[in-house]
Design a protein around this motif. Structure first.
Motif, PDB file in Angstrom:
ATOM      1  N   ALA A 142       7.807  10.189   3.197  1.00 11.82           N
ATOM      2  CA  ALA A 142       8.407  11.409   2.799  1.00 11.82           C
ATOM      3  C   ALA A 142       7.504  12.074   1.773  1.00 11.82           C
ATOM      4  CB  ALA A 142       9.882  11.416   2.640  1.00 11.82           C
ATOM      5  N   SER A 143       7.710  13.199   1.624  1.00  8.24           N
ATOM      6  CA  SER A 143       6.854  13.935   0.448  1.00  8.24           C
ATOM      7  C   SER A 143       7.762  14.710  -0.359  1.00  8.24           C
ATOM      8  CB  SER A 143       5.599  14.939   1.023  1.00  8.24           C
ATOM      9  OG  SER A 143       4.896  15.476  -0.047  1.00  8.24           O
ATOM     10  N   LYS A 169       0.648  -1.226  -0.098  1.00  8.12           N
ATOM     11  CA  LYS A 169      -0.075   0.262   0.060  1.00  8.12           C
ATOM     12  C   LYS A 169       0.864   1.180   0.145  1.00  8.12           C
ATOM     13  CE  LYS A 169      -3.471  -2.734   0.525  1.00  8.12           C
ATOM     14  NZ  LYS A 169      -4.284  -3.200  -0.961  1.00  8.12           N
ATOM     15  N   ASN A 170       0.253   2.243  -0.167  1.00  7.21           N
ATOM     16  CA  ASN A 170       1.035   3.621  -0.001  1.00  7.21           C
ATOM     17  C   ASN A 170       2.027   3.919  -1.225  1.00  7.21           C
ATOM     18  OD1 ASN A 170       1.217   6.208   1.020  1.00  7.21           O
ATOM     19  ND2 ASN A 170       2.819   5.617   1.975  1.00  7.21           N
ATOM     20  N   ILE A 171       1.682   3.417  -2.309  1.00  2.25           N
ATOM     21  CA  ILE A 171       2.679   3.474  -3.556  1.00  2.25           C
ATOM     22  C   ILE A 171       1.861   4.509  -4.405  1.00  2.25           C
ATOM     23  CG2 ILE A 171       3.504   2.367  -5.713  1.00  2.25           C
ATOM     24  CD1 ILE A 171       4.582   1.305  -3.142  1.00  2.25           C
ATOM     25  N   ARG A 172       2.813   5.732  -4.078  1.00  2.02           N
ATOM     26  CA  ARG A 172       2.294   6.818  -5.191  1.00  2.02           C
ATOM     27  C   ARG A 172       2.906   6.877  -6.449  1.00  2.02           C
ATOM     28  NH1 ARG A 172       4.348  13.127  -3.851  1.00  2.02           N
ATOM     29  NH2 ARG A 172       3.077  14.146  -5.380  1.00  2.02           N
ATOM     30  N   HIS A 173       1.835   7.246  -7.200  1.00  2.00           N
ATOM     31  CA  HIS A 173       2.393   7.205  -8.761  1.00  2.00           C
ATOM     32  C   HIS A 173       2.169   8.651  -9.249  1.00  2.00           C
ATOM     33  CE1 HIS A 173       2.798   5.891 -12.880  1.00  2.00           C
ATOM     34  NE2 HIS A 173       1.889   6.506 -12.982  1.00  2.00           N
ATOM     35  N   GLU A 174       2.589   9.072 -10.384  1.00  3.22           N
ATOM     36  CA  GLU A 174       2.365  10.392 -11.046  1.00  3.22           C
ATOM     37  C   GLU A 174       3.084  10.218 -12.246  1.00  3.22           C
ATOM     38  OE1 GLU A 174       4.242  14.573 -10.711  1.00  3.22           O
ATOM     39  OE2 GLU A 174       3.006  14.031  -8.847  1.00  3.22           O
ATOM     40  N   THR A 184       8.815   0.249 -10.558  1.00  2.00           N
ATOM     41  CA  THR A 184       9.077  -0.313  -9.345  1.00  2.00           C
ATOM     42  C   THR A 184       8.052  -1.471  -8.992  1.00  2.00           C
ATOM     43  OG1 THR A 184       9.607   1.955  -8.355  1.00  2.00           O
ATOM     44  CG2 THR A 184       8.778   0.445  -6.837  1.00  2.00           C
ATOM     45  N   VAL A 185       8.277  -2.456  -8.535  1.00  2.00           N
ATOM     46  CA  VAL A 185       7.673  -3.716  -8.352  1.00  2.00           C
ATOM     47  C   VAL A 185       6.931  -3.754  -7.172  1.00  2.00           C
ATOM     48  CG1 VAL A 185       7.538  -6.410  -7.940  1.00  2.00           C
ATOM     49  CG2 VAL A 185       9.096  -5.166  -9.756  1.00  2.00           C
ATOM     50  N   TYR A 186       5.950  -3.587  -6.855  1.00  2.00           N
ATOM     51  CA  TYR A 186       5.306  -3.460  -5.461  1.00  2.00           C
ATOM     52  C   TYR A 186       4.162  -4.432  -5.021  1.00  2.00           C
ATOM     53  CZ  TYR A 186       0.972  -1.260  -7.506  1.00  2.00           C
ATOM     54  OH  TYR A 186       0.075  -0.797  -8.463  1.00  2.00           O
ATOM     55  N   GLY A 187       3.783  -5.590  -5.932  1.00  3.75           N
ATOM     56  CA  GLY A 187       3.101  -6.508  -5.903  1.00  3.75           C
ATOM     57  C   GLY A 187       3.293  -7.802  -6.818  1.00  3.75           C
ATOM     58  N   TYR A 188       2.625  -8.997  -6.269  1.00  4.86           N
ATOM     59  CA  TYR A 188       2.690  -9.904  -7.123  1.00  4.86           C
ATOM     60  C   TYR A 188       1.374 -10.978  -6.929  1.00  4.86           C
ATOM     61  CZ  TYR A 188       4.406 -12.587  -3.304  1.00  4.86           C
ATOM     62  OH  TYR A 188       4.428 -13.156  -1.842  1.00  4.86           O
ATOM     63  N   SER A 189       0.990 -11.557  -7.998  1.00  2.58           N
ATOM     64  CA  SER A 189       0.116 -12.543  -7.765  1.00  2.58           C
ATOM     65  C   SER A 189       0.428 -13.865  -8.857  1.00  2.58           C
ATOM     66  CB  SER A 189      -1.346 -12.085  -8.105  1.00  2.58           C
ATOM     67  OG  SER A 189      -2.389 -13.047  -7.534  1.00  2.58           O
ATOM     68  N   ALA A 190      -0.572 -14.766  -8.779  1.00  2.00           N
ATOM     69  CA  ALA A 190      -0.339 -15.860  -9.761  1.00  2.00           C
ATOM     70  C   ALA A 190       0.036 -15.396 -11.038  1.00  2.00           C
ATOM     71  CB  ALA A 190      -1.364 -16.918  -9.578  1.00  2.00           C
ATOM     72  N   GLY A 191       0.983 -15.442 -11.714  1.00  2.34           N
ATOM     73  CA  GLY A 191       1.084 -15.182 -12.905  1.00  2.34           C
ATOM     74  C   GLY A 191       1.768 -13.844 -13.477  1.00  2.34           C
ATOM     75  N   TYR A 192       1.941 -13.252 -12.372  1.00  2.00           N
ATOM     76  CA  TYR A 192       2.088 -11.793 -12.707  1.00  2.00           C
ATOM     77  C   TYR A 192       3.010 -10.853 -11.640  1.00  2.00           C
ATOM     78  CZ  TYR A 192      -1.897  -9.608 -10.320  1.00  2.00           C
ATOM     79  OH  TYR A 192      -2.813  -9.306  -9.204  1.00  2.00           O
ATOM     80  N   PHE A 193       3.793  -9.883 -12.074  1.00  2.00           N
ATOM     81  CA  PHE A 193       4.137  -9.006 -10.998  1.00  2.00           C
ATOM     82  C   PHE A 193       3.503  -7.514 -11.214  1.00  2.00           C
ATOM     83  CE2 PHE A 193       7.538 -11.960 -11.209  1.00  2.00           C
ATOM     84  CZ  PHE A 193       7.941 -11.861  -9.801  1.00  2.00           C
ATOM     85  N   LEU A 194       3.226  -6.802 -10.207  1.00  2.00           N
ATOM     86  CA  LEU A 194       2.617  -5.675 -10.279  1.00  2.00           C
ATOM     87  C   LEU A 194       3.584  -4.635 -10.125  1.00  2.00           C
ATOM     88  CD1 LEU A 194      -0.351  -4.361 -10.225  1.00  2.00           C
ATOM     89  CD2 LEU A 194      -0.072  -4.200  -7.961  1.00  2.00           C
ATOM     90  N   MET A 254      10.273   9.858  -6.021  1.00  2.00           N
ATOM     91  CA  MET A 254       8.737  10.374  -5.518  1.00  2.00           C
ATOM     92  C   MET A 254       8.250   9.284  -4.830  1.00  2.00           C
ATOM     93  SD  MET A 254       5.560  11.998  -7.226  1.00  2.00           S
ATOM     94  CE  MET A 254       5.288  10.347  -7.576  1.00  2.00           C
ATOM     95  N   THR A 255       8.091   7.948  -5.874  1.00  2.00           N
ATOM     96  CA  THR A 255       7.379   6.743  -5.258  1.00  2.00           C
ATOM     97  C   THR A 255       7.839   6.114  -3.996  1.00  2.00           C
ATOM     98  OG1 THR A 255       6.477   6.399  -7.512  1.00  2.00           O
ATOM     99  CG2 THR A 255       6.380   4.566  -5.948  1.00  2.00           C
TER     100      THR A 255
END
Length: 296
Positions: free
Chosen positions: A52-53, A26-31, A126-136, A44-45
């Protein structure tokens, strides 16, 4: 089951249990990035994740040599994060298992990859997640929730020899060290990359990036002459001119091996495309001065 996996589980959870099947930090900032601004957005992310901001404009003003500078290295990114109190490790020969272990333990991972298949542009995501068959991944250009299959991720990653950056608060260094295992040591990671490179060039002898990875590891392990041979192999197989904007290890090897004419020739060609690159200018100057010395 690898030693790295066991160390991570035993050190962090105390017992050996499987990684979660699915994790999303969580808290993955995107722009969306401005032109050539993937590194500032990545900073920034990461800083946002750790509380930090900063805006991408603020990060770009510090990280870039001039407005529109197309290249920020992983080291420059790590240095900027360090100003905000984060420590970083930059390592090579990363794999999917390592990414899952880091993310499962709360560490987003920055990858240096190709922008997309067929592109010669280097890109941070930036990789911040994964599940069956993929990376987020959070991709500054392609969106906040870019999904890559393991095969896609590894293919894009091979362009930069599995380079990754993990940033973390100093209090979490023991966790990162446990997860990386021997790869937490810089020297051990160069040995890992050399072994990986030897396997890659045997499996794909026509792959210039596999040869580049082997050459880089060989250089860092103290053999610039052999590294020079490997770099020549990579270049002869078709490393694009843009690659020299992001990677200058061949010039390091040639400088150490006394092959200054080769450095001068390639840097002059690359500077025709990227005339403001301080890295290319630096190695061209070194080569020119060396060739001007008596006996050169």
């Amino acid at each position: 089951m690898t030693l790295r996996w066991l160390l991570a589980l035993c050190s962090i959870w105390g017992v050996a249990e499987a990684l979660p099947a699915s994790v999303t930090l969580k808290n993955i900032r995107h722009e969306p990035q401005s032109l050539n601004n993937c590194a500032p957005v990545t900073a920034m992310t990461l800083l946002g994740y750790y509380g930090a901001s900063v805006t991408q404009a603020q990060a770009a003003a510090v990280m870039k040599d001039y407005p529109g500078d197309p290249q920020v290295t992983s080291v420059e990114l790590a240095n900027y994060l360090g100003r905000a109190g984060l420590r970083s490790v930059i390592r090579y020969a990363g794999d999917a298992e390592l990414l899952r272990t880091l993310v499962a333990n709360g560490f987003p991972v920055v990858l240096q990859q190709r922008l997309q298949q067929g592109s010669n542009v280097a890109h941070f995501r930036t990789v911040y997640g994964y599940s069956a068959g993929y990376f987020l991944t959070s991709d500054p250009l392609l969106g906040p929730s870019l999904r890559l299959t393991p095969a896609q991720l590894m293919s894009l990653w091979a362009y930069y020899n599995g380079e990754y950056l993990v940033a973390y608060p100093p209090a979490k260094e023991a966790q990162v060290q446990a997860i990386l295992g021997r790869d937490f040591s810089t020297a051990a990671n160069w040995q890992h990359l050399r072994t990986h490179g030897e396997q890659d060039v045997k499996a794909r002898p026509g792959d210039p990036y596999a040869w580049w990875g082997l050459a880089k590891a060989t250089l860092r392990l103290g053999n610039p002459r052999l590294a020079s041979e490997y770099f020549e192999r990579a270049i002869n197989l078709g490393v694009p001119t843009m690659y020299y904007l992001y990677r200058q290890e061949a010039f390091e090897a040639w400088t150490q091996a006394g092959k200054h004419s080769r450095t001068l020739s390639v840097t002059q060609r690359a500077l025709q495309t990227f005339p403001r690159s301080k890295e290319l200018q630096h190695f061209r100057t070194l080569a020119s001065r060396s060739l001007e010395k008596p006996g050169s």
